[in-house]
Design an enzyme around this catalytic site. Structure first.
Site, PDB file in Angstrom:
ATOM      1  CG  ASP A 149      -9.607  15.584 -15.786  1.00 46.12           C
ATOM      2  OD1 ASP A 149      -8.699  15.381 -16.406  1.00 46.12           O
ATOM      3  OD2 ASP A 149     -10.476  15.663 -14.967  1.00 46.12           O
ATOM      4  NE  ARG A 156      -1.992   0.536   3.631  1.00 50.27           N
ATOM      5  CZ  ARG A 156      -1.871   1.265   4.656  1.00 50.27           C
ATOM      6  NH1 ARG A 156      -1.490   2.177   4.449  1.00 50.27           N
ATOM      7  NH2 ARG A 156      -1.504   0.557   5.608  1.00 50.27           N
ATOM      8  CE1 TYR A 182     -17.358  11.460 -16.110  1.00 49.29           C
ATOM      9  CE2 TYR A 182     -16.052  11.823 -14.133  1.00 49.29           C
ATOM     10  CZ  TYR A 182     -16.799  11.056 -14.774  1.00 49.29           C
ATOM     11  OH  TYR A 182     -17.466   9.335 -14.573  1.00 49.29           O
ATOM     12  CE  LYS A 240     -12.849   8.148 -18.424  1.00 50.38           C
ATOM     13  NZ  LYS A 240     -12.109   7.671 -16.945  1.00 50.38           N
TER      14      LYS A 240
END
Length: 387
Positions: free
Chosen positions: A179, A55, A107, A204
């Site tokens: 972004d 982690r 978005y 993406k």
């Protein structure tokens, strides 16, 4: 891990391919291995080779983080389990009582995260037109601490002037977050233009194959990077080793994929402009598109996303979405295959009734890497059925 190459001054494609941590030192493997171990042996208590628990860190993740930082021109890269996890970590830099300015056509997931997760905890959110500096000034409050820039926007593909917004925000001691998911670092370099932090949904274009979920943050500031790294480890929204491998594999071909995405999108735009079933087309290449001049100045090309308004209204939009053959009806974007969707009922359903609500007759296309003529013909036959 082996010593990484000095890539200063080298081209984007070279940095994309060689920008990780280098060949595996124990075997010479040219690709960073998928380190599936959740924990790492220590020589003594607190003495190890840089990793103790997955982690907190994993060699596969480190290689991806170094690679994306190299491509964004950043000193630091941090990988997350999703784009929303990356955005959440960045928004946690703000404190209760602070205010955030974001685009009024951002978005839907970003708007939902800000207004329905962080706002109840004390964050003020102001949505406005980021293409108009005067509107940003009007929305500004003494407690504004961050401007969240999505450019091109999703799904209306408006292009904001990153440098101008950065100048305005920095003059008022606020951070600028960009972004860069739609543009990717191949098309646009936000940090070079003055942004403080870059975020990505690596699901993406960076991953590019519809086979991984991930998010990334890139930035220069050491103190901010330490704070985000603390959140990354404490909240634990980290990607698995295989996810990191898949995204880094995608980065290696990003530039050549983006070239084809952009070329194919232009062919699709030409069809849409002349088809009677289409009332309006949104693409940064068009002189009528908001921010077109800015796109010409700050982007290498105009991107692979295209949106349009169906002349026959929402029913026609839904019908076109149902009638394509090569364009798959699905959410997401940026992969090798072409996708079509109805934002109002799919990706942006959560913002219905808000300032960020999208037109009901809007269709969004993620133009893939198929033969351009085949994509054009597929859209033509679908449009012909409604117009």
């Amino acid at each position: 891990m082996s010593e990484a190459l000095d890539l200063d001054g080298l081209g984007f494609e070279t940095r994309a391919i060689h920008g990780g941590t280098g060949p595996d030192p124990s075997t010479g493997a040219v690709n960073t291995p998928v380190y599936l171990s959740s924990t790492f042996r220590q020589e003594q208590v607190g003495v190890h080779q840089g990793y103790d628990y997955a982690r907190s860190g994993n060699p596969s993740r480190t290689s991806l983080e170094v690679n994306v930082a190299t491509l964004e021109g950043a000193r630091h890269g941090l990988a997350f389990a999703s784009g929303m996890a990356a955005e959440d970590a960045v928004l946690r830099l703000l404190s209760p009582g602070d205010r955030l300015i974001l685009s009024d056509d951002a978005y839907g997931g970003t708007y939902r995260l800000a207004t329905r997760v962080h706002a109840p905890a004390g964050l003020g959110v102001d949505a406005t037109d980021l293409l108009d500096l005067g509107r940003i000034e009007q929305a500004w409050r003494p407690s504004t601490r961050m401007v969240w820039v999505e450019t091109p926007t999703n799904p209306l593909l408006r292009v904001a002037d990153i440098a101008a917004i950065a100048d305005l925000a920095h003059g008022r001691r606020a951070l600028v977050v960009v972004d860069n998911t739609f543009a990717t670092p191949w098309l646009q370099q936000p940090l070079e233009l003055g942004a403080d932090i870059v975020v990505h949904s690596s699901t993406k274009y960076l991953g590019g194959h519809s086979d991984v979920i991930g998010g990334l943050v890139a930035l220069d500031d050491e103190a901010l990077a330490e704070r985000i790294a603390f959140l990354q480890n404490s909240a634990g929204a980290v990607p698995g080793a295989l996810d990191c491998y898949l995204v880094q594999r995608g980065l290696k071909t990003l530039s050549i994929r983006m070239e084809r995405h952009c070329d194919n999108a232009l062919a699709v735009v030409d069809l849409l402009l002349e088809h009677p079933a289409v009332a309006k087309v949104f693409h940064p290449s068009l002189p009528t598109n908001p921010g077109h001049a800015t796109a010409r100045a700050q982007m290498r090309a105009f991107g692979g996303m295209v949106s349009f308004i169906a002349a026959g209204g929402e029913g026609a939009a839904l019908s076109v979405c149902a009638r394509t053959r090569l364009f798959t009806l699905a959410e997401s974007l940026g992969a090798v295959e072409s996708l079509i969707e109805h934002p109002g009922r799919m990706t942006h359903a959560s913002v219905a009734g808000s300032p960020n609500e999208v037109p009901a007759d809007l269709v969004r296309l993620s133009v893939g890497l198929e033969t351009a003529a085949d994509l054009v013909e597929d859209l033509r036959q679908a449009l012909d059925t409604v117009g």
